[in-house]
Scaffold this motif. Structure first.
Motif, mmCIF file in Angstrom:
data_model
loop_
_atom_site.group_PDB
_atom_site.id
_atom_site.type_symbol
_atom_site.label_atom_id
_atom_site.label_comp_id
_atom_site.label_asym_id
_atom_site.label_seq_id
_atom_site.Cartn_x
_atom_site.Cartn_y
_atom_site.Cartn_z
ATOM 1 N N ARG A 454 -25.387 -8.716 5.372
ATOM 2 C CA ARG A 454 -25.803 -7.500 4.491
ATOM 3 C C ARG A 454 -24.805 -6.954 3.310
ATOM 4 N N SER A 455 -25.432 -6.805 2.197
ATOM 5 C CA SER A 455 -24.418 -6.273 1.013
ATOM 6 C C SER A 455 -24.131 -4.805 1.057
ATOM 7 N N LEU A 456 -23.289 -4.480 0.983
ATOM 8 C CA LEU A 456 -22.813 -2.911 1.006
ATOM 9 C C LEU A 456 -22.532 -2.424 -0.383
ATOM 10 N N GLY A 457 -22.068 -3.182 -1.279
ATOM 11 C CA GLY A 457 -21.998 -2.815 -2.677
ATOM 12 C C GLY A 457 -20.814 -3.605 -3.315
ATOM 13 N N LYS A 458 -21.048 -3.145 -4.512
ATOM 14 C CA LYS A 458 -19.960 -4.017 -5.423
ATOM 15 C C LYS A 458 -18.833 -3.333 -6.325
ATOM 16 N N LEU A 459 -17.666 -3.864 -6.479
ATOM 17 C CA LEU A 459 -16.635 -3.359 -7.396
ATOM 18 C C LEU A 459 -16.386 -4.365 -8.421
ATOM 19 N N GLU A 460 -16.516 -3.701 -9.639
ATOM 20 C CA GLU A 460 -16.353 -4.569 -11.100
ATOM 21 C C GLU A 460 -15.343 -4.085 -11.625
ATOM 22 N N LEU A 461 -14.277 -4.969 -11.976
ATOM 23 C CA LEU A 461 -13.117 -4.695 -12.866
ATOM 24 C C LEU A 461 -13.348 -5.451 -14.144
ATOM 25 N N ASP A 475 -5.876 -6.238 -5.831
ATOM 26 C CA ASP A 475 -5.553 -5.640 -4.520
ATOM 27 C C ASP A 475 -6.827 -4.872 -3.959
ATOM 28 N N VAL A 476 -7.558 -5.202 -2.851
ATOM 29 C CA VAL A 476 -8.835 -4.842 -2.535
ATOM 30 C C VAL A 476 -8.475 -3.979 -1.219
ATOM 31 N N GLN A 477 -8.655 -2.601 -1.144
ATOM 32 C CA GLN A 477 -8.492 -1.858 0.031
ATOM 33 C C GLN A 477 -9.759 -1.366 0.441
ATOM 34 N N VAL A 478 -10.023 -1.376 1.827
ATOM 35 C CA VAL A 478 -11.433 -1.070 2.320
ATOM 36 C C VAL A 478 -10.844 -0.067 3.619
ATOM 37 N N GLN A 479 -11.636 1.151 3.774
ATOM 38 C CA GLN A 479 -11.132 1.746 4.996
ATOM 39 C C GLN A 479 -12.481 2.488 5.536
ATOM 40 N N VAL A 480 -12.445 2.804 6.743
ATOM 41 C CA VAL A 480 -13.690 3.435 7.339
ATOM 42 C C VAL A 480 -13.307 4.675 8.135
ATOM 43 N N ALA A 490 -10.397 -1.197 -5.620
ATOM 44 C CA ALA A 490 -9.803 -2.393 -6.297
ATOM 45 C C ALA A 490 -8.936 -2.107 -7.393
ATOM 46 N N THR A 491 -8.014 -2.597 -7.436
ATOM 47 C CA THR A 491 -6.838 -2.183 -8.411
ATOM 48 C C THR A 491 -6.053 -3.338 -8.831
ATOM 49 N N GLU A 492 -5.977 -3.555 -10.178
ATOM 50 C CA GLU A 492 -5.141 -4.862 -10.900
ATOM 51 C C GLU A 492 -3.854 -4.033 -11.379
ATOM 52 N N PRO A 493 -2.708 -4.253 -11.084
ATOM 53 C CA PRO A 493 -1.492 -3.246 -11.238
ATOM 54 C C PRO A 493 -1.052 -3.430 -12.509
ATOM 55 N N THR A 494 -1.093 -4.842 -13.228
ATOM 56 C CA THR A 494 -0.324 -4.792 -14.312
ATOM 57 C C THR A 494 -1.174 -3.978 -15.546
ATOM 58 N N SER A 495 -2.431 -3.910 -15.620
ATOM 59 C CA SER A 495 -3.484 -3.140 -16.350
ATOM 60 C C SER A 495 -3.392 -1.748 -15.958
ATOM 61 N N GLY A 496 -3.480 -1.431 -14.403
ATOM 62 C CA GLY A 496 -3.920 -0.535 -14.202
ATOM 63 C C GLY A 496 -5.333 -0.230 -13.941
ATOM 64 N N ARG A 497 -6.254 -1.193 -14.127
ATOM 65 C CA ARG A 497 -7.483 -1.082 -14.008
ATOM 66 C C ARG A 497 -7.962 -1.001 -12.671
ATOM 67 N N SER A 498 -9.154 -0.130 -12.442
ATOM 68 C CA SER A 498 -9.421 0.185 -10.937
ATOM 69 C C SER A 498 -11.030 0.351 -10.975
ATOM 70 N N ALA A 499 -11.400 0.346 -9.640
ATOM 71 C CA ALA A 499 -12.881 0.663 -9.383
ATOM 72 C C ALA A 499 -12.833 1.087 -7.912
ATOM 73 N N ALA A 500 -13.826 1.910 -7.599
ATOM 74 C CA ALA A 500 -14.003 2.364 -6.198
ATOM 75 C C ALA A 500 -15.478 2.876 -6.029
ATOM 76 N N PHE A 501 -15.738 2.737 -4.707
ATOM 77 C CA PHE A 501 -17.288 3.242 -4.175
ATOM 78 C C PHE A 501 -16.918 3.797 -2.822
ATOM 79 N N SER A 502 -17.839 4.794 -2.390
ATOM 80 C CA SER A 502 -17.774 5.171 -1.054
ATOM 81 C C SER A 502 -19.227 4.940 -0.597
ATOM 82 N N LEU A 503 -19.563 4.876 0.792
ATOM 83 C CA LEU A 503 -20.802 4.601 1.400
ATOM 84 C C LEU A 503 -20.663 5.034 2.816
#
Length: 643
Positions: A454-461, A475-480, A490-503
């Motif tokens: 089952r799909s929960l969602g997507k993170l796009e950088l 770096d992908v971090q998931v917590q419940v 999801a975070t790319e440290p050299t550029s600082g680009r990140s994305a997040a979602f909650s469900l």
């Protein structure tokens, strides 16, 4: 189905018990003294270790080496303020151990010893296990343990460790409220309902509001008092009758700890008697300075002495309903749990609160929890029909949470049935040079293929810096959390680009029977999924090999020494392998053979370069031994070329 019966344990503050499901019914097992409740008590003497009734019976003469209230210590830090208050009133010695763990200091067989709460809990579970084995005539190796809903993840893990010390596999640590609801088969009713569990045990008051729907439970709210229960009612009686003794005999027995323990035992018996009779008597031989004490007590006196405590207990219902945002009229069932909830005045107060609704109390109130724990143990071992998911909702993840990786494979980040709250992480990278966008797909399910979960969602950088394939690390971090709120970042440290979602992982995401079917299909497809995982792994390795070869061919030193014929040969073979990998009907043997052929061809070219120029070969060895990532997975090591 398990080869032997699994048992259920209720690990209580004052008493513990064990039960088993067999012959289509639950049997609560009596210990060798004939009691179905075993005191949660451990004692150490000059000659032996005592557990249960034997330990409690000698507390008056060996108080400093008799340990009770173990449940208050487990999973706590010694410096915990609440624990420090308890330490002050215990007759035994508790100190701080490693990592601020509480340890009990006792004299055992004429030597000083220290035991932590897990070890003490393991002793109690060992005694209950022996009780079950004596009754069943066979070895018990698996169990379910019921604990309060407020128990933390650390406390639940401690109970699993205690089980291991008793040579038991703890199949699940379940909420006492869930076990109580399961005892009345509330999860087997088709209609959704709201249930309130009113649990007054030996030392704690727990009020839980549950939602029961589609065979699963969810805690909506909890309230209560960790220091309000049967022992507190006993203490009110002890204080009153100690004062009565002083008035009558002009002697203060409260200064003598042994006298107070004996008076408390008499008050407890009287209190229990008053749940069935309107009056009771207390007799204590030689209570203090040789004076025998005799007194009568009525139910009305008990209600007068403990009336404010009873009202506090009922007020906890208000708090729980307010937190659950429910009116009392929304409660479909009220379940009474715990020996102290059989006090008639308490029962009437609860019934009046719900406008005369009759609470469920047909199962022995001391045994409701262990009854439900035994049922769940039977479900988990196949002795009783069920999904095995009944008591999971508030305890742990229902399904594995993972991300899509190369080959449309699901790679686990958080495993199924992980105790909540829980965290997991994974590193993903790019699959081609100068890739500016990465999409991370989160899923839940037990299958290998993304399409079967089952799909929960997507993170796009996006707008990622231009780098060679595999150079970026995301770096992908998931917590419940304990309320089943999933947060992914999801975070790319050299550029600082990140994305997040909650469900919110709510019940509504499953249609009726869907969860059970998903687990069943995963079990049935386990072998096929393992084959697929292995095939995808081999395919990824072959793709990495072609990438490594192309990377080496671009090395300036190597390129200057490799012949055009060899270069063209390798380029042609890599291109052919890349096209061949698009074939959907690949087998492990085919991939393994193709890997061997390409490695042999590359080895022959490397040998010729080595013979012509060892420096050029050394340059290749460094490059070929570097990390070579695969899309969506941690970077994998390539082979290190040796001369």
């Amino acid at each position: 189905m398990s080869g032997s019966l699994a048992v259920g344990f209720s690990f209580g503050l004052a008493y513990s018990s064990v039960a088993v499901y067999q012959n289509r019914r639950v049997e609560v097992i009596a210990n060798e003294q004939g009691h179905r409740l075993t005191p949660t008590c451990v004692a150490f003497t000059d000659t032996e270790l005592l557990v249960g009734d034997a330990a409690k019976s000698q507390v008056a003469t060996n108080a400093e080496n008799t340990i009770f209230d173990i449940k208050r210590m487990i999973g706590k830090k010694f410096s915990d303020a609440e624990l420090q208050e308890d330490v002050k009133r215990w007759p035994f010695t508790v100190g701080g151990g490693k990592e601020d763990e509480p340890v009990v200091k006792v004299t055992f067989k004429e030597a000083e010893h220290e035991y932590n709460p897990v070890q003490l809990s393991g002793m109690v579970l060992t005694e209950l296990k022996k009780t079950a084995e004596a009754y069943l005539g066979s070895t018990v190796t698996e169990c379910v343990v019921a604990v309060p809903s407020y128990f933390t993840d650390v406390q639940r893990r401690n109970m699993v460790e205690a089980g291991k010390l008793a040579s038991l596999k703890v199949l699940r640590v379940v909420n006492e409220a869930f076990a109580a609801a399961m005892a009345y088969d509330l999860e087997r009713k088709d209609d959704a309902k709201k249930v309130l569990i009113f649990d007054v045990g030996g030392g704690t008051l727990d009020v839980s509001v549950l939602s029961v729907e589609d065979g699963r439970f969810e805690v909506l709210a909890m309230a209560g008092d960790l220091h309000l229960g049967g022992e507190d009612f006993d203490q009110r009686l002890v204080k009153f009758y100690a004062q009565e003794f002083q008035k009558k005999h002009k002697k203060d027995a409260s200064k003598n700890a042994r006298s107070m323990r004996r008076l408390k035992a008499a008050c407890e018996l009287a209190k229990r008697s008053l749940s069935m009779n309107n009056q009771a008597t207390m007799e204590v031989d030689s209570l203090f300075e040789g004076i025998d004490y005799f007194a009568g007590i009525t139910r009305a006196r008990l209600e007068e002495l403990c009336g404010d405590q009873f009202r506090i207990a009922v007020c906890a219902i208000d708090k729980a309903l307010a937190d659950a945002k429910l009116d009392k009229s929304a409660i479909d069932e009220v379940v009474l749990v715990g020996g102290s909830s059989r006090i008639p005045r308490l029962q009437k107060l609860v019934q009046d609160y719900f406008d005369g609704k009759e609470p469920l109390k047909s199962i022995n109130l001391d045994e409701v929890i262990v009854y439900g724990a035994a049922l769940q143990a039977a479900v988990l071992t196949g002795q009783r029909e069920g999904t095995g998911e009944e008591l999971l909702k508030d305890d742990m993840t229902l399904l594995t949470i993972g991300i899509e990786t190369a080959g449309s494979l699901t790679t686990s980040v958080i495993h199924r049935h992980a105790p909540l709250p829980v965290k997991g992480s994974h590193i993903v990278t790019t699959s081609f040079d100068n890739q500016s966008t990465v999409v991370i797909h989160l899923l839940e399910g037990e299958r290998a293929a993304v399409s079967d979960n089952r799909s929960l969602g997507k993170l796009e950088l996006s707008e990622l810096p231009a780098m060679p394939r595999g150079a970026l690390r995301i770096d992908v971090q998931v917590q419940v959390d304990s309320q089943h709120l999933l947060t992914a970042t999801a975070t790319e440290p050299t550029s600082g680009r990140s994305a997040a979602f909650s469900l919110q992982l709510a019940n509504s995401r499953f249609k009726k029977g869907e969860l059970k079917n998903m687990v069943r299909e995963a079990d049935e497809s386990f072998d096929a999924d393992e084959v697929q995982r292995e095939l995808v792994g081999m395919t990824n390795a072959l793709m990495s090999l072609t990438s490594n070869i192309l990377f080496v061919l671009e090395d300036e030193v190597f390129a200057a020494r490799v012949s055009k014929e060899d270069r063209d040969l390798l380029l042609e073979q890599c291109s052919a392998v890349s096209s061949w990998l698009l074939n959907p009907e690949l087998s492990k043997d085919d991939v393994e053979e193709k890997q061997r052929e390409l490695e042999e061809a590359f080895r022959e070219v490397l040998d010729r370069v080595y013979e012509a120029d060892q420096d050029a070969f050394s340059s290749v060895a460094v490059s070929y031994g570097s990390e070579t990532p695969t899309t969506g997975t941690p970077a994998k090591k390539g082979k290190t070329v040796k001369a």
